[in-house]
Design an enzyme around this catalytic site. Structure first.
Site, PDB file in Angstrom:
ATOM      1  CG  ASP A  45      -0.362  -0.103   2.516  1.00  0.00           C
ATOM      2  OD1 ASP A  45       0.881  -0.182   2.592  1.00  0.00           O
ATOM      3  OD2 ASP A  45      -1.106  -0.098   3.527  1.00  0.00           O
ATOM      4  CB  SER A  46       4.579   1.679  -0.293  1.00  0.00           C
ATOM      5  OG  SER A  46       4.730   0.551  -1.137  1.00  0.00           O
ATOM      6  CG  ASP A  84       0.632  -4.150   1.979  1.00  0.00           C
ATOM      7  OD1 ASP A  84       1.054  -5.157   2.569  1.00  0.00           O
ATOM      8  OD2 ASP A  84       1.268  -3.079   1.918  1.00  0.00           O
ATOM      9  CE  LYS A 114       3.450  -6.131   3.512  1.00  0.00           C
ATOM     10  NZ  LYS A 114       3.091  -4.910   4.249  1.00  0.00           N
ATOM     11  CD  GLU A 116       0.863  -1.593   7.975  1.00  0.00           C
ATOM     12  OE1 GLU A 116       0.630  -0.778   8.902  1.00  0.00           O
ATOM     13  OE2 GLU A 116       1.275  -1.246   6.857  1.00  0.00           O
ATOM     14  CD  GLU A 183       8.338  -0.211   7.038  1.00  0.00           C
ATOM     15  OE1 GLU A 183       7.420  -0.975   6.661  1.00  0.00           O
ATOM     16  OE2 GLU A 183       8.456   0.951   6.623  1.00  0.00           O
TER      17      GLU A 183
HETATM   18  O1  KIV Z   1       3.667  -1.057   1.569  1.00  0.00           O
HETATM   19  C1  KIV Z   1       4.741  -1.611   1.279  1.00  0.00           C
HETATM   20  O2  KIV Z   1       5.343  -1.379   0.235  1.00  0.00           O
HETATM   21  C2  KIV Z   1       5.280  -2.545   2.237  1.00  0.00           C
HETATM   22  C3  KIV Z   1       6.651  -3.099   1.967  1.00  0.00           C
HETATM   23  C4  KIV Z   1       7.705  -2.096   2.001  1.00  0.00           C
HETATM   24  C5  KIV Z   1       7.000  -4.199   2.864  1.00  0.00           C
HETATM   25  O3  KIV Z   1       4.655  -2.852   3.202  1.00  0.00           O
END
Ligand code: KIV
Length: 266
Positions: A45-46, A84, A114, A116, A183
Site C-alpha cells: 500500500d506504499s 497488502d 499481508k 499490519e 520494518e
Molecule cells: O507497503 C509496502 O510497500 C510494504 C513493503 C515495504 C513491505 O509494506
C-alpha cells in the site's frame, strides 16, 4: 522456471539462502522484476505514496489494491505475490478481513495477503489461515499506524518495545502466519527475531540478519522525488539500466553486502 511458493521461501530460510523481495505496482515493472530473478513481489500500500503522491498509505482503498495487484499478477510467472490489505479493510473484524483477502486473491491474483499489527491481529490471522488464506504479518514500523507513532520512527529501540516486537513475532507465527515483514528496527532485533522464528522474516530497515530483504522499487531506482529512508539504497546510481539495477540489488542481498551498516539502525 519453477514458481516460488511459501514452501520454497521456507526451504530457502532453512538453507540460509537470502530471499530477495521488491515492491511492484504495475505490469511492466513486475515483468522486469520477475525476469531479474526476484523471489517475492509485494504489491504494497506504499503505492499511496509512490504512485499516488499521498503523504501516507492511509488513503489507499481496496479498489486500488485489487487494480494494482491484478496488473502485477499479469507480469509475474515465477515470484511469490504478496499483497497488502489496505487500512480499514481488515481491522473491523475477521469476517471483514476474510472478505477483503478473498477479493485480493480472486480479483487481484494474490498468493499471500499481508496485514499490519501484532497481538491485536491474532484472531484475524487464525481466522484467515483456518480458511486457507496464507498470511504475511508486518510489525515494527507499521506505516498504517503512522499517526499513532507520531511519524515514521524506528521501533524497538527500548527494552519494552523490543520485547513486544519479539513477542508479537512469536505469536504471529503461532497463529499461522507464513511470512513476516519487519520494518525499521535495530539490526540486532532483526537478527534476534529472524533466529527465533521458523517462518521467513523479510526485513526493510531491519539489518542484515533477516532471512530476506525488501525495498520499495521507486526508492531503489531513485525514482521517488521525496527523500528516501536511510535504510534504502539507490542501485541506479551504480550504472546500467533498470534491469541491471534490480539484478545488482538481488546480488547484493544474496551476497550479504546489502544492507550495510549505513542502511541499518543500532
Ligand atoms: O507497503 C509496502 O510497500 C510494504 C513493503 C515495504 C513491505 O509494506
Amino acid at each position: 522456471m519453477k514458481p516460488v511458493t511459501v514452501t520454497t521461501v521456507r526451504e530457502m530460510k532453512r538453507a540460509h539462502d537470502k530471499i530477495v523481495c521488491l515492491t511492484a505496482y504495475d505490469y511492466s515493472f513486475a515483468s522486469l522484476i520477475d525476469r531479474a530473478g526476484v523471489d517475492m513481489v509485494i504489491v504494497g500500500d506504499s503505492l499511496g505514496m509512490v504512485m499516488q503522491g499521498h503523504d501516507s498509505t492511509l488513503p489507499v482503498t481496496m479498489e486500488h489494491m485489487v487494480y494494482h495487484s491484478a496488473c502485477v499478477a499479469r507480469g509475474i510467472s515465477r515470484a511469490l505475490l504478496v499483497v497488502d490489505l489496505p487500512f480499514g479493510s481488515y481491522q473491523a473484524s475477521p469476517a471483514q478481513a476474510l472478505e477483503s483477502a478473498g477479493r485480493l486473491m480472486k480479483e487481484g491474483g494474490a498468493h499471500v495477503v499481508k496485514l499490519e499489527g501484532g497481538a491485536p491481529m491474532l484472531d484475524t490471522v487464525r481466522f484467515l489461515v483456518d480458511r486457507g488464506i496464507p498470511v504475511c504479518g508486518h510489525i515494527g514500523l507499521t506505516p498504517q499506524s503512522v499517526h499513532q507513532f507520531g511519524g515514521y520512527r524506528v521501533q524497538g529501540r527500548d527494552d519494552p518495545t523490543a520485547h513486544r516486537i519479539r513477542e508479537d513475532a512469536r505469536l504471529l507465527e503461532e497463529a499461522g502466519a507464513c511470512l513476516l515483514v519487519l520494518e525499521a528496527v535495530p539490526a540486532a532485533l532483526g537478527e534476534a527475531v529472524s533466529a527465533a522464528l521458523e517462518i521467513p522474516v523479510i526485513g526493510i530497515g531491519a539489518g542484515i540478519g533477516c532471512d530476506g530483504q525488501v525495498l520499495v522499487l521507486q526508492d531503489m531506482l531513485g525514482l521517488y522525488p521525496r527523500p528516501s529512508p536511510k535504510f534504502s539504497r539507490n542501485f541506479m546510481q551504480e550504472g546500467g539500466g533498470i534491469e541491471a539495477a534490480i539484478r545488482a540489488y538481488a546480488d547484493a542481498v544474496r551476497s550479504r553486502t546489502f544492507p550495510g551498516p549505513e542502511h541499518s539502525f543500532n
